[in-house]
Write a protein that holds these residues in place. Structure first.
Motif, mmCIF file in Angstrom:
data_model
loop_
_atom_site.group_PDB
_atom_site.id
_atom_site.type_symbol
_atom_site.label_atom_id
_atom_site.label_comp_id
_atom_site.label_asym_id
_atom_site.label_seq_id
_atom_site.Cartn_x
_atom_site.Cartn_y
_atom_site.Cartn_z
ATOM 1 N N ARG A 311 37.925 69.266 53.240
ATOM 2 C CA ARG A 311 39.172 68.866 52.601
ATOM 3 C C ARG A 311 39.247 68.988 50.994
ATOM 4 N NH1 ARG A 311 42.933 68.309 50.809
ATOM 5 N NH2 ARG A 311 44.781 67.060 51.268
ATOM 6 N N TYR A 312 38.034 68.905 50.514
ATOM 7 C CA TYR A 312 38.028 69.124 48.948
ATOM 8 C C TYR A 312 38.042 70.686 48.692
ATOM 9 C CZ TYR A 312 36.271 68.939 44.023
ATOM 10 O OH TYR A 312 35.840 69.001 42.709
ATOM 11 N N GLN A 313 38.825 70.896 47.782
ATOM 12 C CA GLN A 313 38.751 72.092 47.468
ATOM 13 C C GLN A 313 39.544 73.082 48.693
ATOM 14 O OE1 GLN A 313 38.400 73.794 44.061
ATOM 15 N NE2 GLN A 313 38.270 71.837 43.431
ATOM 16 N N SER A 314 39.898 72.648 49.595
ATOM 17 C CA SER A 314 40.435 73.375 50.726
ATOM 18 C C SER A 314 41.780 74.062 50.243
ATOM 19 C CB SER A 314 41.229 72.073 51.838
ATOM 20 O OG SER A 314 41.997 73.051 52.642
ATOM 21 N N GLU A 315 41.882 75.239 50.827
ATOM 22 C CA GLU A 315 42.817 76.330 50.468
ATOM 23 C C GLU A 315 44.251 75.987 50.892
ATOM 24 O OE1 GLU A 315 40.805 79.854 52.105
ATOM 25 O OE2 GLU A 315 39.771 80.058 49.840
ATOM 26 N N GLU A 316 44.127 75.010 51.838
ATOM 27 C CA GLU A 316 45.605 74.521 52.218
ATOM 28 C C GLU A 316 45.460 72.929 52.164
ATOM 29 O OE1 GLU A 316 48.311 76.143 52.918
ATOM 30 O OE2 GLU A 316 47.583 78.208 53.362
ATOM 31 N N GLN A 317 46.604 72.306 52.273
ATOM 32 C CA GLN A 317 46.418 70.685 52.291
ATOM 33 C C GLN A 317 45.767 70.025 53.640
ATOM 34 O OE1 GLN A 317 46.801 68.952 49.736
ATOM 35 N NE2 GLN A 317 46.853 70.665 48.520
ATOM 36 N N GLU A 318 44.904 70.622 54.097
ATOM 37 C CA GLU A 318 44.495 70.176 55.583
ATOM 38 C C GLU A 318 42.821 70.676 55.544
ATOM 39 O OE1 GLU A 318 45.479 72.167 58.978
ATOM 40 O OE2 GLU A 318 46.784 73.438 58.072
ATOM 41 N N GLY A 319 42.192 70.333 56.882
ATOM 42 C CA GLY A 319 40.982 70.918 56.922
ATOM 43 C C GLY A 319 40.317 69.845 57.608
ATOM 44 N N GLU A 386 31.832 67.049 48.314
ATOM 45 C CA GLU A 386 32.314 65.819 47.916
ATOM 46 C C GLU A 386 32.331 64.700 49.350
ATOM 47 O OE1 GLU A 386 34.155 63.980 45.569
ATOM 48 O OE2 GLU A 386 32.873 64.891 44.163
ATOM 49 N N ILE A 387 31.299 64.707 49.830
ATOM 50 C CA ILE A 387 31.237 63.747 51.123
ATOM 51 C C ILE A 387 30.285 62.463 50.705
ATOM 52 C CG2 ILE A 387 30.588 63.097 53.478
ATOM 53 C CD1 ILE A 387 30.959 66.138 54.061
ATOM 54 N N TRP A 388 30.962 61.433 49.989
ATOM 55 C CA TRP A 388 30.380 60.309 49.649
ATOM 56 C C TRP A 388 31.311 59.062 49.962
ATOM 57 C CZ3 TRP A 388 31.136 57.933 44.699
ATOM 58 C CH2 TRP A 388 31.726 58.380 43.845
ATOM 59 N N ALA A 389 30.782 58.001 50.450
ATOM 60 C CA ALA A 389 31.774 56.797 50.990
ATOM 61 C C ALA A 389 31.992 55.747 49.629
ATOM 62 C CB ALA A 389 31.227 56.109 51.962
ATOM 63 N N GLY A 390 31.351 55.991 48.747
ATOM 64 C CA GLY A 390 31.649 54.955 47.526
ATOM 65 C C GLY A 390 30.186 54.392 47.044
ATOM 66 N N TYR A 391 30.284 53.251 46.298
ATOM 67 C CA TYR A 391 29.219 52.619 45.717
ATOM 68 C C TYR A 391 28.568 51.443 46.365
ATOM 69 C CZ TYR A 391 29.912 55.455 41.670
ATOM 70 O OH TYR A 391 30.089 56.437 40.543
ATOM 71 N N TYR A 392 27.298 51.421 46.364
ATOM 72 C CA TYR A 392 26.538 50.330 47.065
ATOM 73 C C TYR A 392 26.077 49.413 45.981
ATOM 74 C CZ TYR A 392 23.025 47.558 49.540
ATOM 75 O OH TYR A 392 22.323 46.676 50.102
ATOM 76 N N LEU A 393 26.277 48.199 45.906
ATOM 77 C CA LEU A 393 26.079 47.287 44.702
ATOM 78 C C LEU A 393 24.813 46.458 45.318
ATOM 79 C CD1 LEU A 393 29.599 46.214 43.678
ATOM 80 C CD2 LEU A 393 28.330 48.155 42.845
ATOM 81 N N GLN A 418 35.654 57.337 39.664
ATOM 82 C CA GLN A 418 35.922 57.833 41.041
ATOM 83 C C GLN A 418 34.993 57.078 42.019
ATOM 84 O OE1 GLN A 418 35.247 61.865 41.858
ATOM 85 N NE2 GLN A 418 35.300 61.666 43.952
ATOM 86 N N VAL A 419 35.621 56.341 43.338
ATOM 87 C CA VAL A 419 34.753 55.697 43.948
ATOM 88 C C VAL A 419 34.573 56.163 45.421
ATOM 89 C CG1 VAL A 419 34.907 53.278 42.644
ATOM 90 C CG2 VAL A 419 36.586 54.008 44.706
ATOM 91 N N VAL A 420 35.097 57.474 45.785
ATOM 92 C CA VAL A 420 35.033 57.749 46.909
ATOM 93 C C VAL A 420 35.106 59.344 46.789
ATOM 94 C CG1 VAL A 420 37.294 57.593 47.696
ATOM 95 C CG2 VAL A 420 35.597 57.682 49.327
ATOM 96 N N GLY A 421 34.259 60.051 47.888
ATOM 97 C CA GLY A 421 34.468 61.550 47.638
ATOM 98 C C GLY A 421 35.815 62.182 47.892
ATOM 99 N N TYR A 422 35.972 63.411 47.486
ATOM 100 C CA TYR A 422 37.160 63.996 47.679
ATOM 101 C C TYR A 422 37.280 64.409 49.250
ATOM 102 C CZ TYR A 422 39.094 63.863 42.776
ATOM 103 O OH TYR A 422 39.612 63.341 41.868
#
Lengths: 622, 234
Positions: A311-319, A386-393, A418-422
């Motif tokens: 989905r990140y940097q996808s060439e269309e608004q989908e994926g 850009e697959i990452w779900a957030g921060y672990y504290l 930024q707290v979650v991947g694109y």
């Protein structure tokens, strides 16, 4: 007077102007081609043939990829497809197939080709053999899905007498259809060109590969069908006597020994890239045997990459619609040939294991894993996925966002970050990597492949040499030649990048099942393999089991697609700051486990067909 | 001009009203066929949405069955037209066998539906529950059940396994269970005394009750036999 004259003149005028019946009715049509015209020109016959090739039956394909998410291999990250994870069981009609219209047209083609006298003998013979190749494929597809079906070898014509009973045929026995497929391919294999550079038309290699697959299916139904005696019919329309198993397995080997001209693809040093390139490299690819080809700017292109690109940097608004499951990911073994879950927790389950990079978790796994699946921390088209779900504290506390690349505040930093991947993962957000993974197999790295105006020309590989080797390995194993089986399997595994060869003693049923699962994932084999081994109702048993601890065992239930989410550790003063932890999740849209009922082994024959042809018997357990 | 338009539109509306037909030109079905699948008057518990039987109405050119699904306590209900139906339980359905019907000398049952009818269908289960008692202590569910083998001789079947299932809702089976315990058929020494226990896990959202029941998987039979659902407070 004048009026009378007029009345007279009009009909006369009509009579005079009406043209000659003979000429009018025999005018050549300008919008259709007649039989004689078609069958006098090789090029025109080839277009008819192309239409028949274009209707080749497949279940899951590079165009019908959404069906890959029906089972446990993948999660469907698209709003319209969540239903695939809500259903309690599959319909008895699912993956059914009944296409006698297609068979009739192939039979008509054969009938006309036999009479054609305007073509060169070589061309005519080849067309005939190709049509019979397609007809064998169609019958193979029928028997795979429905069990024994009526074998119709000539175009049937109704005589309008009011009594259609002479057209009604009973179902053949299951093994009779397999025998038909095998013997047809035997008869045509030497007529077809023995040329490994032909990929999208029938060749000797394709005929042998199909024959091997058919014989292997028949053999395993004969052998493993004994474990489910309920899945059979008294007339053998479903079920093959177990005494026939050995004969079929031997047939697999004799076809294999005849096969020549193909080898495993090995052109890229990096093993994962090499595995992914098997499907992308069209330049005289030595592994690929039979494909459906696509070509850019020809109209025959497909949108696999549009729908499944990160989905990140996808060439269309989908994926991102196919999310391979953790079930599949953890099935890829370690480089030392052992199986096990991915190591995300310490041995006593008290804490996460901390990794420097997200890819470190997968470092010692079969390189085919990252050739099949896009892993967190990797790139596609030279861009981070850009697959990452957030921060672990720490202390089970996570910070994440609910939209692609959302910003939020984390302790100790004043500005929002930024707290979650694109590309997510974000639960319940379509196109995000809800399992933490995207698919890599077939994904086209060519610029523009993800645009609707361009699309992709990656071909759909129906038969490739690696499957041929695995078929040979399985048949050898079933015939008791475990040393041969190890040899064939090691060829595939060495190419894949596994370093320690298997010994004859290592080969067992679980190994056979596992190797096909990882090598042939997303290639349209899984359902048919699970059916013929009679494993489907054991693995997809309808219970809400947790993810298995023994991914190498063939009978372990796997009914729900799990995910694995990577989190960045935020602990500014601690030793683990900036490291990565992984959390096992179940996407919230997975509300029901898969249940494969005994009635799903052979798809249902509709009431409309049963009414039309009372000689058809129903499939069992429905 | 306006007048003409007005008249025209009124005319059009009138035409629509006059030519519009009734909502439906067929009577809707009005008779209920209700009942239970029973053995000696006791309903047989099955899994939700998994067991069904077929009704065939002979005399039509094309035939298609009406499938009636049995609820998890063995009850069924179908809204039908008045007619004579042939009722068939397909051989693989349910943890039981059909009993030969004296009227038809086969497993077909003739159902003459004339107004709503209550009818229990008597079948021959491979096993029945004598009892299935459940209790909670702390967060542990304890179960002790007693089974009775009904079918003996040629058709007798062994037990593959017995499961205790716990669910958050009234629908209890392997499909919906949040926790379960299992004993293999070979490990059962006395089918008159089977005990199992399992822990209730943390439930989200939290609730102070669960539903539980016991299922029996009989070898060679796809559908499991279930005890009645019990609600347990803890």
């Amino acid at each position: 007077m004048k009026k009378q004259l007029l009345i007279l003149i009009v009909p006369v005028l009509f009579l005079v102007m009406a043209c000659d019946d003979e000429v009018f009715l025999n005018k050549e049509p300008k919008n259709i081609l007649l039989n004689e015209q078609v069958w006098s020109d090789e090029g025109l016959v080839l277009s008819v043939m192309a239409d028949l090739y274009g209707r080749f039956p497949d279940y899951q394909t590079i165009e019908n990829w959404v069906e890959f998410t029906n089972f446990d291999e993948a999660f469907a990250s698209a709003f319209g497809d969540y239903g695939r994870h809500h259903n309690q069981d599959w319909n008895y009609f699912d993956w059914g197939y009944w296409d006698y219209g297609y068979i009739r047209e192939i039979n008509l083609f054969i009938e006309k080709a036999e009479e054609a006298d305007q073509l060169t003998e070589a061309a005519r013979e080849r067309f005939l053999a190709e049509a019979r190749f397609l007809r064998a494929a169609v019958y193979f597809e029928h028997v795979k899905r429905m069990g024994g079906v009526p074998i119709v070898l000539e175009p049937l014509t109704y005589d309008y007498s009011g009594d259609p009973t002479y057209l009604q045929q009973a179902r053949a026995k299951e093994h009779e259809v397999y025998d038909f497929v095998i013997s047809e391919l035997d008869e045509i294999k030497n007529i077809l060109p023995d040329d490994a550079s032909i990929k999208s038309r029938a060749t000797k290699g394709a005929a042998l590969a199909m024959q091997m697959r058919a014989a292997l299916y028949a053999g395993s139904i004969a052998k493993y069908g004994a474990t489910t005696p309920e899945v059979s019919l008294s007339g053998d329309e479903v079920g093959i006597p177990s005494s026939m198993a050995t004969g079929y397995y031997q047939k697999v080997m004799s076809a294999f020994n005849e096969m020549s001209g193909y080898s495993l693809y090995d052109r890229t040093p990096d093993r994962s890239d090499n595995f992914s390139n098997i499907f992308l490299d069209k330049n005289n690819n030595p592994e690929v045997i039979f494909v459906e080809d696509f070509k850019l700017q020809s109209g025959k292109v497909h949108g696999f990459t549009i729908s499944n690109q990160p989905r990140y940097q996808s060439e269309e608004q989908e994926g991102g619609r196919i999310n391979p499951s953790l079930n599949l990911v953890q099935s890829f073994e370690r480089l030392d040939n052992t199986f096990g879950k991915l190591s995300t927790r310490t041995a006593d389950d008290s804490d996460f294991i901390y990794y420097d990079e997200p890819t470190d978790l997968f470092a010692n796994r079969d390189p085919r894993l990252s050739g099949t699946v896009i892993l967190p921390g990797t790139t596609f088209k030279d861009t981070d996925v850009e697959i990452w779900a957030g921060y672990y504290l720490g202390d089970d506390t996570y910070i994440t966002g609910n939209q692609f690349g959302a910003k939020g505040s984390i302790p100790g930093i004043d500005e929002d970050v930024q707290v979650v991947g694109y590309s997510g993962p974000i639960d319940n957000l379509e196109f995000s990597a809800q399992t933490g993974f995207y698919i890599r197999k077939f994904l086209d790295p060519t610029p523009g492949s993800g645009q609707r105006g361009v699309q992709s020309e990656v071909w759909w590989v129906r038969y490739r040499y690696s499957e041929v080797l695995l078929n040979a390995a399985e048949a050898s194993f079933e015939l008791g030649n475990t040393a041969d089986a190890a040899n064939y399997m090691n060829q595939v595994r060495t190419r894949a990048g596994l370093t320690t060869p298997l010994t004859a003693a290592d080969i067992n049923f679980d190994r056979i099942v596992h190797e096909r699962k990882v090598e042939l994932a997303f290639e349209g084999h899984q359902l048919w393999d699970m059916k013929r081994w009679r494993l489907a109702h054991i693995v997809w048993n309808g219970t809400s089991d947790e993810l298995t601890e023994n991914p190498g065992v063939a009978t372990e239930p796997s009914t729900r697609p799990f995910g694995l989410w990577p989190y960045k550790v935020h602990d500014p003063d601690g030793p683990n700051d900036g490291k990565w932890v992984f959390k096992e999740v179940l996407p919230s849209q997975v509300t029901n486990p898969d249940r494969f009922r005994l009635g799903n082994y052979y798809s249902r024959i509709g009431d409309d067909l049963l009414n039309k042809n009372p000689k058809l018997v129903k499939n069992p357990n429905q | 001009m306006n007048k003409i338009l007005n008249k025209l539109s009124m005319f059009a509306v009138a035409l629509l009203l006059l030519t519009g037909c009734a909502l439906d030109n067929y009577e809707e079905p009005g008779s209920f066929l209700k009942g239970r699948i029973v053995y000696q008057g006791e309903p047989i518990g099955v899994e939700y949405n998994q067991v069904s039987f077929q009704l065939w109405e002979p005399g039509w050119e094309l035939s298609k069955s009406i499938d009636v699904t049995v609820s998890q306590d063995g009850e069924f209900s179908a809204l039908l037209f008045d007619a004579q139906y042939k009722l068939i339980i397909p051989s693989h359905q349910g943890p039981f066998m059909s009993i030969e019907n004296s009227g038809t000398n086969s497993d077909t049952i003739i159902v003459d539906l004339n107004g709503s009818t209550e009818m229990d269908i008597e079948v021959l289960p491979f096993y029945v529950f004598n009892s299935a008692d459940m209790s909670v202590s702390g967060t542990t569910v304890n179960m002790s059940a007693s089974l009775n083998k009904v079918v003996t001789g040629v058709d007798e079947r062994n037990i593959d396994r017995v499961n205790l299932y716990i669910s958050k809702t009234h629908f209890v089976s392997g499909n919906t269970s949040v926790s379960s315990a299992e004993i293999g058929g070979g490990d059962i020494t006395d089918i008159g005394n089977i005990t199992l226990s399992t822990e209730i896990p943390d439930l989200t959202p939290s609730q102070s009750y669960v539903y539980a029941r016991v299922g029996v998987k009989i070898s060679g039979v796809e559908d499991m036999l279930f005890s009645p659902v019990q609600k347990l407070e803890f």
